[in-house]
Motif scaffolding. Structure first.
Motif, mmCIF file in Angstrom:
data_model
loop_
_atom_site.group_PDB
_atom_site.id
_atom_site.type_symbol
_atom_site.label_atom_id
_atom_site.label_comp_id
_atom_site.label_asym_id
_atom_site.label_seq_id
_atom_site.Cartn_x
_atom_site.Cartn_y
_atom_site.Cartn_z
ATOM 1 N N GLU B 222 0.926 -1.122 0.072
ATOM 2 C CA GLU B 222 0.101 0.188 -0.010
ATOM 3 C C GLU B 222 0.907 1.108 -0.072
ATOM 4 N N LEU B 223 1.932 1.143 0.923
ATOM 5 C CA LEU B 223 2.807 2.182 0.872
ATOM 6 C C LEU B 223 3.421 2.729 -0.390
ATOM 7 N N LEU B 224 4.060 1.547 -1.026
ATOM 8 C CA LEU B 224 4.705 1.615 -2.410
ATOM 9 C C LEU B 224 3.686 2.143 -3.359
ATOM 10 N N ALA B 225 2.465 1.540 -3.456
ATOM 11 C CA ALA B 225 1.425 2.089 -4.504
ATOM 12 C C ALA B 225 1.381 3.570 -4.277
ATOM 13 N N ALA B 226 1.409 3.913 -2.899
ATOM 14 C CA ALA B 226 1.077 5.575 -2.883
ATOM 15 C C ALA B 226 2.132 6.259 -3.281
ATOM 16 N N LEU B 337 5.203 -9.650 -2.740
ATOM 17 C CA LEU B 337 5.157 -8.244 -2.886
ATOM 18 C C LEU B 337 5.412 -8.050 -4.354
ATOM 19 N N PHE B 338 6.267 -8.596 -5.025
ATOM 20 C CA PHE B 338 6.338 -8.197 -6.446
ATOM 21 C C PHE B 338 5.261 -8.781 -7.347
ATOM 22 N N GLU B 343 -0.430 -6.835 -10.031
ATOM 23 C CA GLU B 343 -1.645 -6.733 -10.218
ATOM 24 C C GLU B 343 -2.092 -5.131 -9.645
ATOM 25 N N TYR B 344 -1.448 -4.411 -8.801
ATOM 26 C CA TYR B 344 -1.618 -3.262 -8.576
ATOM 27 C C TYR B 344 -1.156 -2.262 -9.537
ATOM 28 N N GLY B 345 -0.314 -2.461 -10.508
ATOM 29 C CA GLY B 345 -0.099 -1.768 -11.677
ATOM 30 C C GLY B 345 1.070 -0.667 -11.422
ATOM 31 N N ILE B 346 1.935 -1.305 -10.479
ATOM 32 C CA ILE B 346 3.259 -0.456 -9.745
ATOM 33 C C ILE B 346 4.511 -1.299 -10.224
ATOM 34 N N SER B 347 4.418 -2.314 -11.000
ATOM 35 C CA SER B 347 5.737 -3.238 -10.988
ATOM 36 C C SER B 347 6.633 -2.448 -11.956
ATOM 37 N N ASP B 348 5.896 -1.769 -12.815
ATOM 38 C CA ASP B 348 7.393 -1.075 -13.541
ATOM 39 C C ASP B 348 8.278 -0.194 -12.755
ATOM 40 N N TYR B 349 7.909 0.358 -11.692
ATOM 41 C CA TYR B 349 8.670 1.103 -10.660
ATOM 42 C C TYR B 349 9.779 0.282 -9.847
ATOM 43 N N ARG B 358 19.094 0.152 4.010
ATOM 44 C CA ARG B 358 18.843 1.554 4.628
ATOM 45 C C ARG B 358 19.441 1.714 6.040
ATOM 46 N N GLY B 359 19.934 3.020 6.430
ATOM 47 C CA GLY B 359 20.833 3.061 7.318
ATOM 48 C C GLY B 359 20.181 3.304 8.836
ATOM 49 N N LEU B 360 18.729 3.253 8.943
ATOM 50 C CA LEU B 360 18.249 3.367 10.208
ATOM 51 C C LEU B 360 18.240 1.840 10.908
ATOM 52 N N ALA B 361 18.319 1.766 12.135
ATOM 53 C CA ALA B 361 18.698 0.350 12.889
ATOM 54 C C ALA B 361 17.458 0.070 13.215
ATOM 55 N N TYR B 362 16.331 0.612 13.159
ATOM 56 C CA TYR B 362 15.247 0.041 13.679
ATOM 57 C C TYR B 362 14.379 -0.976 12.684
ATOM 58 N N TYR B 363 14.773 -1.047 11.348
ATOM 59 C CA TYR B 363 14.006 -1.708 10.331
ATOM 60 C C TYR B 363 14.264 -3.242 10.811
ATOM 61 N N THR B 364 13.042 -4.077 10.170
ATOM 62 C CA THR B 364 13.226 -5.437 10.471
ATOM 63 C C THR B 364 12.936 -6.374 9.420
ATOM 64 N N GLY B 365 12.204 -5.737 8.538
ATOM 65 C CA GLY B 365 11.800 -6.634 7.392
ATOM 66 C C GLY B 365 12.058 -5.935 6.127
ATOM 67 N N ILE B 366 11.024 -5.806 5.039
ATOM 68 C CA ILE B 366 11.307 -5.301 3.638
ATOM 69 C C ILE B 366 11.790 -3.703 3.917
ATOM 70 N N VAL B 367 12.734 -3.479 3.253
ATOM 71 C CA VAL B 367 12.744 -2.033 3.346
ATOM 72 C C VAL B 367 13.087 -1.481 1.671
ATOM 73 N N TRP B 368 13.120 -0.200 1.558
ATOM 74 C CA TRP B 368 13.124 0.139 0.046
ATOM 75 C C TRP B 368 13.604 1.293 -0.137
ATOM 76 N N GLU B 369 13.937 1.967 -1.079
ATOM 77 C CA GLU B 369 14.666 3.127 -1.431
ATOM 78 C C GLU B 369 14.214 3.773 -2.848
ATOM 79 N N ALA B 370 13.803 4.852 -3.143
ATOM 80 C CA ALA B 370 13.676 5.295 -4.425
ATOM 81 C C ALA B 370 14.804 6.050 -5.130
ATOM 82 N N PHE B 371 15.166 5.724 -6.282
ATOM 83 C CA PHE B 371 16.100 6.515 -6.816
ATOM 84 C C PHE B 371 16.024 7.032 -8.329
ATOM 85 N N ASP B 372 16.795 7.936 -8.622
ATOM 86 C CA ASP B 372 16.698 8.135 -10.198
ATOM 87 C C ASP B 372 17.193 7.431 -10.960
#
Lengths: 534, 534
Positions: B222-226, B337-338, B343-349, B358-372
């Motif tokens: 949902e967050l990636l779709a947003a 997720l992929f 189906e959500y129509g966002i896989s091209d991204y 990611r640099g934050l210590a508190y992440y525990t699962g899936i992480v992501w980063e948008a790039f140009d």
């Protein structure tokens, strides 16, 4: 802060019973009254026991409610779970109210052709050291940063505005590289650090409206008209709110009679006139005797003080003119303001009040202050002309006239609540709640959500379905969504989805339901209307 | 800061000529190029001479431009006229751009059914001390307040969100007193204090979107779709931007092979897995060798480090599965997720990238980063799952799963400029400029302005008329107003006003003018349309 309460405290509090929810019966009302009295007594006792300005009655109640709810187990609760003292968190319900208020600020500003600006919440302390007898520097949220710079969370926005204008000004010539007049507004968060008073916030938001580059009363008039427009747009009429108007320039004439002249410095290098204004501003709070004493401290004898206090009581511009004994340009200006206000249609809001001077040292001309007519709240808004501030910062060439007001977000909210003028903020603003019947249909539900959003709708796709369809519908209804889309296997196999319109009833009073083809989701409105008409 | 430049510096700078305005001729282009080279050389020289990280090339240029413009007179300019180092002022033109961007953030959040929240910019330092090898506390804008409390301008919003949720949670049972899941967003200003790097800002705004209470990948989706919806709404397609996806849970499997286990504490009491993540996050910046060395510091031998680095290069989920040697639940989650993204129509991204942690210590699962996709900018957005943060703050009962992202306001603006996707922000949004022919007509002009505003129009009432009617029209035209109302004696005596529509031309290409009765100002639109059709 960690909780100072013992298990005994909590047990005592809990013994009073819990707060009522919903509409009470007469018997419950009586019990609630008794509970309130007991709680109040205990809170007062604890305020004394704790003797800590951070533990106000309100805070004590909140903490004891929490502890009682948590079964009386007094666990060590990390202090950092509270934000810093005197600050507010805005949960979504409070945020909605704040956004509504800020939108009203913005709408008014735009109606009057003002442009928005903003600046960092941090500023150099120097910007506020104006040597004018104000207590502002003492009360600032200031600190020394890691590079040794003296900085502060801004106490007010006007010096920032002055700084920004001067950064577009040739300090050698005073020429501003922007088309004057500027009509600018901003809604900054402002901070102060008060240790003495209980229960007062350390931050608030303040709507600032300023006109830069106009040296006559039309600028004051425009700002006052904007404030009145704002009150009207909230449904707050002149019977509920007034704006007291005065002029420091008039006060200047009064004080000059007693040898307090503008520009005259005292031994600290402060402007003695500005100091007198700061003192006179306290009249309401500390009374005439104390003001006389403070005026004595800057060299005004008792007889002069008495005459000044009498002038401050002049009920009309004419009476003040009589007191002064002559017309003056500044009196004429006040008259013109009232005259124009008549034509502008805002005169019902305005009243002349010779005692209003405002506490900021930098005001030079007309000053004003909005108040509730019932006299129960603090000032709602304050403003005035400050023609010398930019010169003070930028040098003698920068004689750029300014007028502005600051309008806090707290008192107006109190007033709106009292006047019952706050709208209802129900509903989440969501158009569709989309729910997948089972995990394997989540992809389809996602696809349908994307299509609805592409039609401009707000869609809450439920990440996890509720236990059953009924619970999902209930969720959609409670969040105030307009429609619910249920993505279930039967319908999907027929390439449709079931849409339930929670706000449209059919003849039998049931929520209208339609099956909409998944590739024609833009036709739902028509389908619902058709079904409702059947 | 006060200017370090001498009159000689300014004279040298001025000798290069001034910046071009408007479209240059070929000859001017050549001169501009030469000037640029000279300026650049001088700036580089001054950076070395001054040897002060605050005096970046950009700042030097700005200061010398200013001094040169002010006629080379090097006056003492008070430091406080600049805001604190590394902060931005938003003048109306910049504010318009920022408001536009924030509106896009808000529109996206609302499309997805997220609710806005906010909290003070100040927090307790303790909230950020997570003992996990991050440098966040060193880089904070922290200080001790007047009551001895250790507070800081918030470096990020996630701990604040955690705090707010926990304040609505029974810490003894972990029960949240709000309906889960929460879908919340905010656009806070975040601060850091960096002394080492040149020209980097100390504040930025960061759009935060979080889902609280969902323990599976639908929340990430949902967050990636947003985020993708947001990119699309700006006209930024998947050819310009990608989102790298990985999972710390997968990395956990990789590191467990080498005996780095989650939850395992090192001698400082820090989580060794989190520390390894923070190190691996630096791979892009410092390279494999340096990472190997740092991993050695937490007890990973060179052979293990080599195997880990190899795993990070896995080009696909399948390749990584092969490297691990077994399917795992966490790999399965990434696959799902992929799949759903399709189906959500966002896989091209979306792209899989095993090296993103990611640099934050508190992440525990899936992480992501948008790039140009051109690889020229820093990360545009970063996010991930943090299922243990609330437990860390609130205690063992508070195992409340969370996912979220932070999306800064700076890199996206650079990207929008590069892609030429920024709209034009011309015009003041003003409908009417109202001008009184002479001071005695100002009251009438005010009255007319009030009437137009009552019709919902934005009206800029000119406090002082320009020298003549032509100058007034020019002012109205330049500010982008739609119409000009000129309140002149002849018309007023006939109870009408002259309205000039600056954007509607008649047959002769002239701006349409109509006389409108002052008591029928709501009919102007019709009158203008009629006149234009003539």
């Amino acid at each position: 802060m960690s909780s100072p309460f013992t298990a005994e405290h909590v047990a005592e509090w809990a013994s009073f019973g819990t707060k009522l929810k919903g509409k009470p019966t007469p018997k419950q009302q009586l019990a609630a009254k008794e509970r309130k009295a007991k709680c109040s007594e205990m809170k007062k006792r604890l305020v004394k026991e704790l003797n800590d300005p951070n533990w106000t009655e309100k805070k004590i109640e909140k903490e004891l409610d929490r502890l009682a709810e948590e079964g009386g187990k007094v666990a060590e609760r990390p202090e950092y779970l509270d934000g810093p003292s005197g600050t507010r968190d805005f949960y979504p319900p409070e945020m909605k109210v704040q956004n509504w208020l800020f939108d009203k600020f913005r709408e008014t500003a735009k109606s009057f052709g003002f442009q928005e600006y903003d600046a960092p919440v941090l500023e150099h302390v120097k910007l506020y050291e104006r040597k004018a007898g104000e207590e502002i520097v003492d009360q600032m949220y200031n600190f020394t940063d890691k590079e040794g710079k003296h900085v502060t969370l801004r106490p007010e926005m006007t010096p920032t505005l002055a700084r920004m204008v001067l950064n577009k000004t040739n300090l050698q010539t005073g020429e501003v590289r922007l088309t004057l007049p500027l009509k600018w507004f901003s809604i900054p968060q402002c901070w102060r650090f008060e240790t003495t008073q209980r229960g007062r916030k350390r931050e608030h938001y303040q709507w600032n409206m300023d006109i830069v580059g106009v040296d006559h009363v039309n600028a004051e008039l425009e700002l006052l008209a904007a404030a009145c427009f704002f009150f009207k747009s909230l449904g707050i009429g002149p019977e509920a709110v007034g704006i007291k108007i005065n002029s420091r320039a008039v006060l200047e004439v009064v004080l000059a009679k007693h040898n307090i002249k503008k520009g005259q410095k005292d031994e600290d290098g402060g402007d003695i006139f500005a100091k007198a204004c700061v003192i006179i501003d306290k009249l309401d709070k500390i009374g005439g005797e104390a003001v006389t004493e403070l005026l004595g401290g800057i060299g005004v004898n008792a007889e002069s003080a008495a005459d000044i206090l009498q002038a401050l009581q002049a009920p009309t511009v004419d009476a003040l003119t009589d007191h002064i004994g002559a017309e003056s340009e500044s009196v004429e200006e006040v008259r013109r303001l009232f005259q124009l206000a008549e034509e502008y249609g805002i005169s019902d809001y305005l009243v002349f009040d010779a005692s209003v001077v405002r506490g900021l040292a930098y005001y030079t001309g007309i000053v004003w202050e909005a108040f509730d007519r019932r006299g129960e709240l603090r000032a709602i808004m304050g403003g005035g002309r400050y023609d010398r501030l930019l010169e003070l910062y930028g040098g003698e060439k920068c004689q750029i006239p300014c007028v502005g007001f600051g309008f806090g977000d707290c008192v107006i909210m109190e007033l709106l609540k009292e006047c019952n003028k706050l709208p209802e903020f129900q509903g989440s603003g969501v158009d569709y709640v989309v729910c997948a019947f089972s995990p394997d249909l989540y992809g389809s539900a996602a696809k349908i959500s994307a299509q609805l959003r592409a039609c401009g709708c707000s869609v809450d796709l439920m990440p996890s379905p509720k236990k059953n369809a009924k619970a999902s519908f209930k969720h959609a209804d409670q969040t105030g969504a307009k429609r619910m889309v249920f993505v279930a296997p039967d319908e999907i196999s027929r390439s449709v989805v079931r849409v339930k319109d929670l706000r449209t009833k059919d003849k039998n009073g049931e929520a209208v339901q339609v099956d909409c083809p998944v590739d024609k989701l833009d036709t739902v409105d028509a389908l619902v209307a058709e079904a409702a008409a059947k």
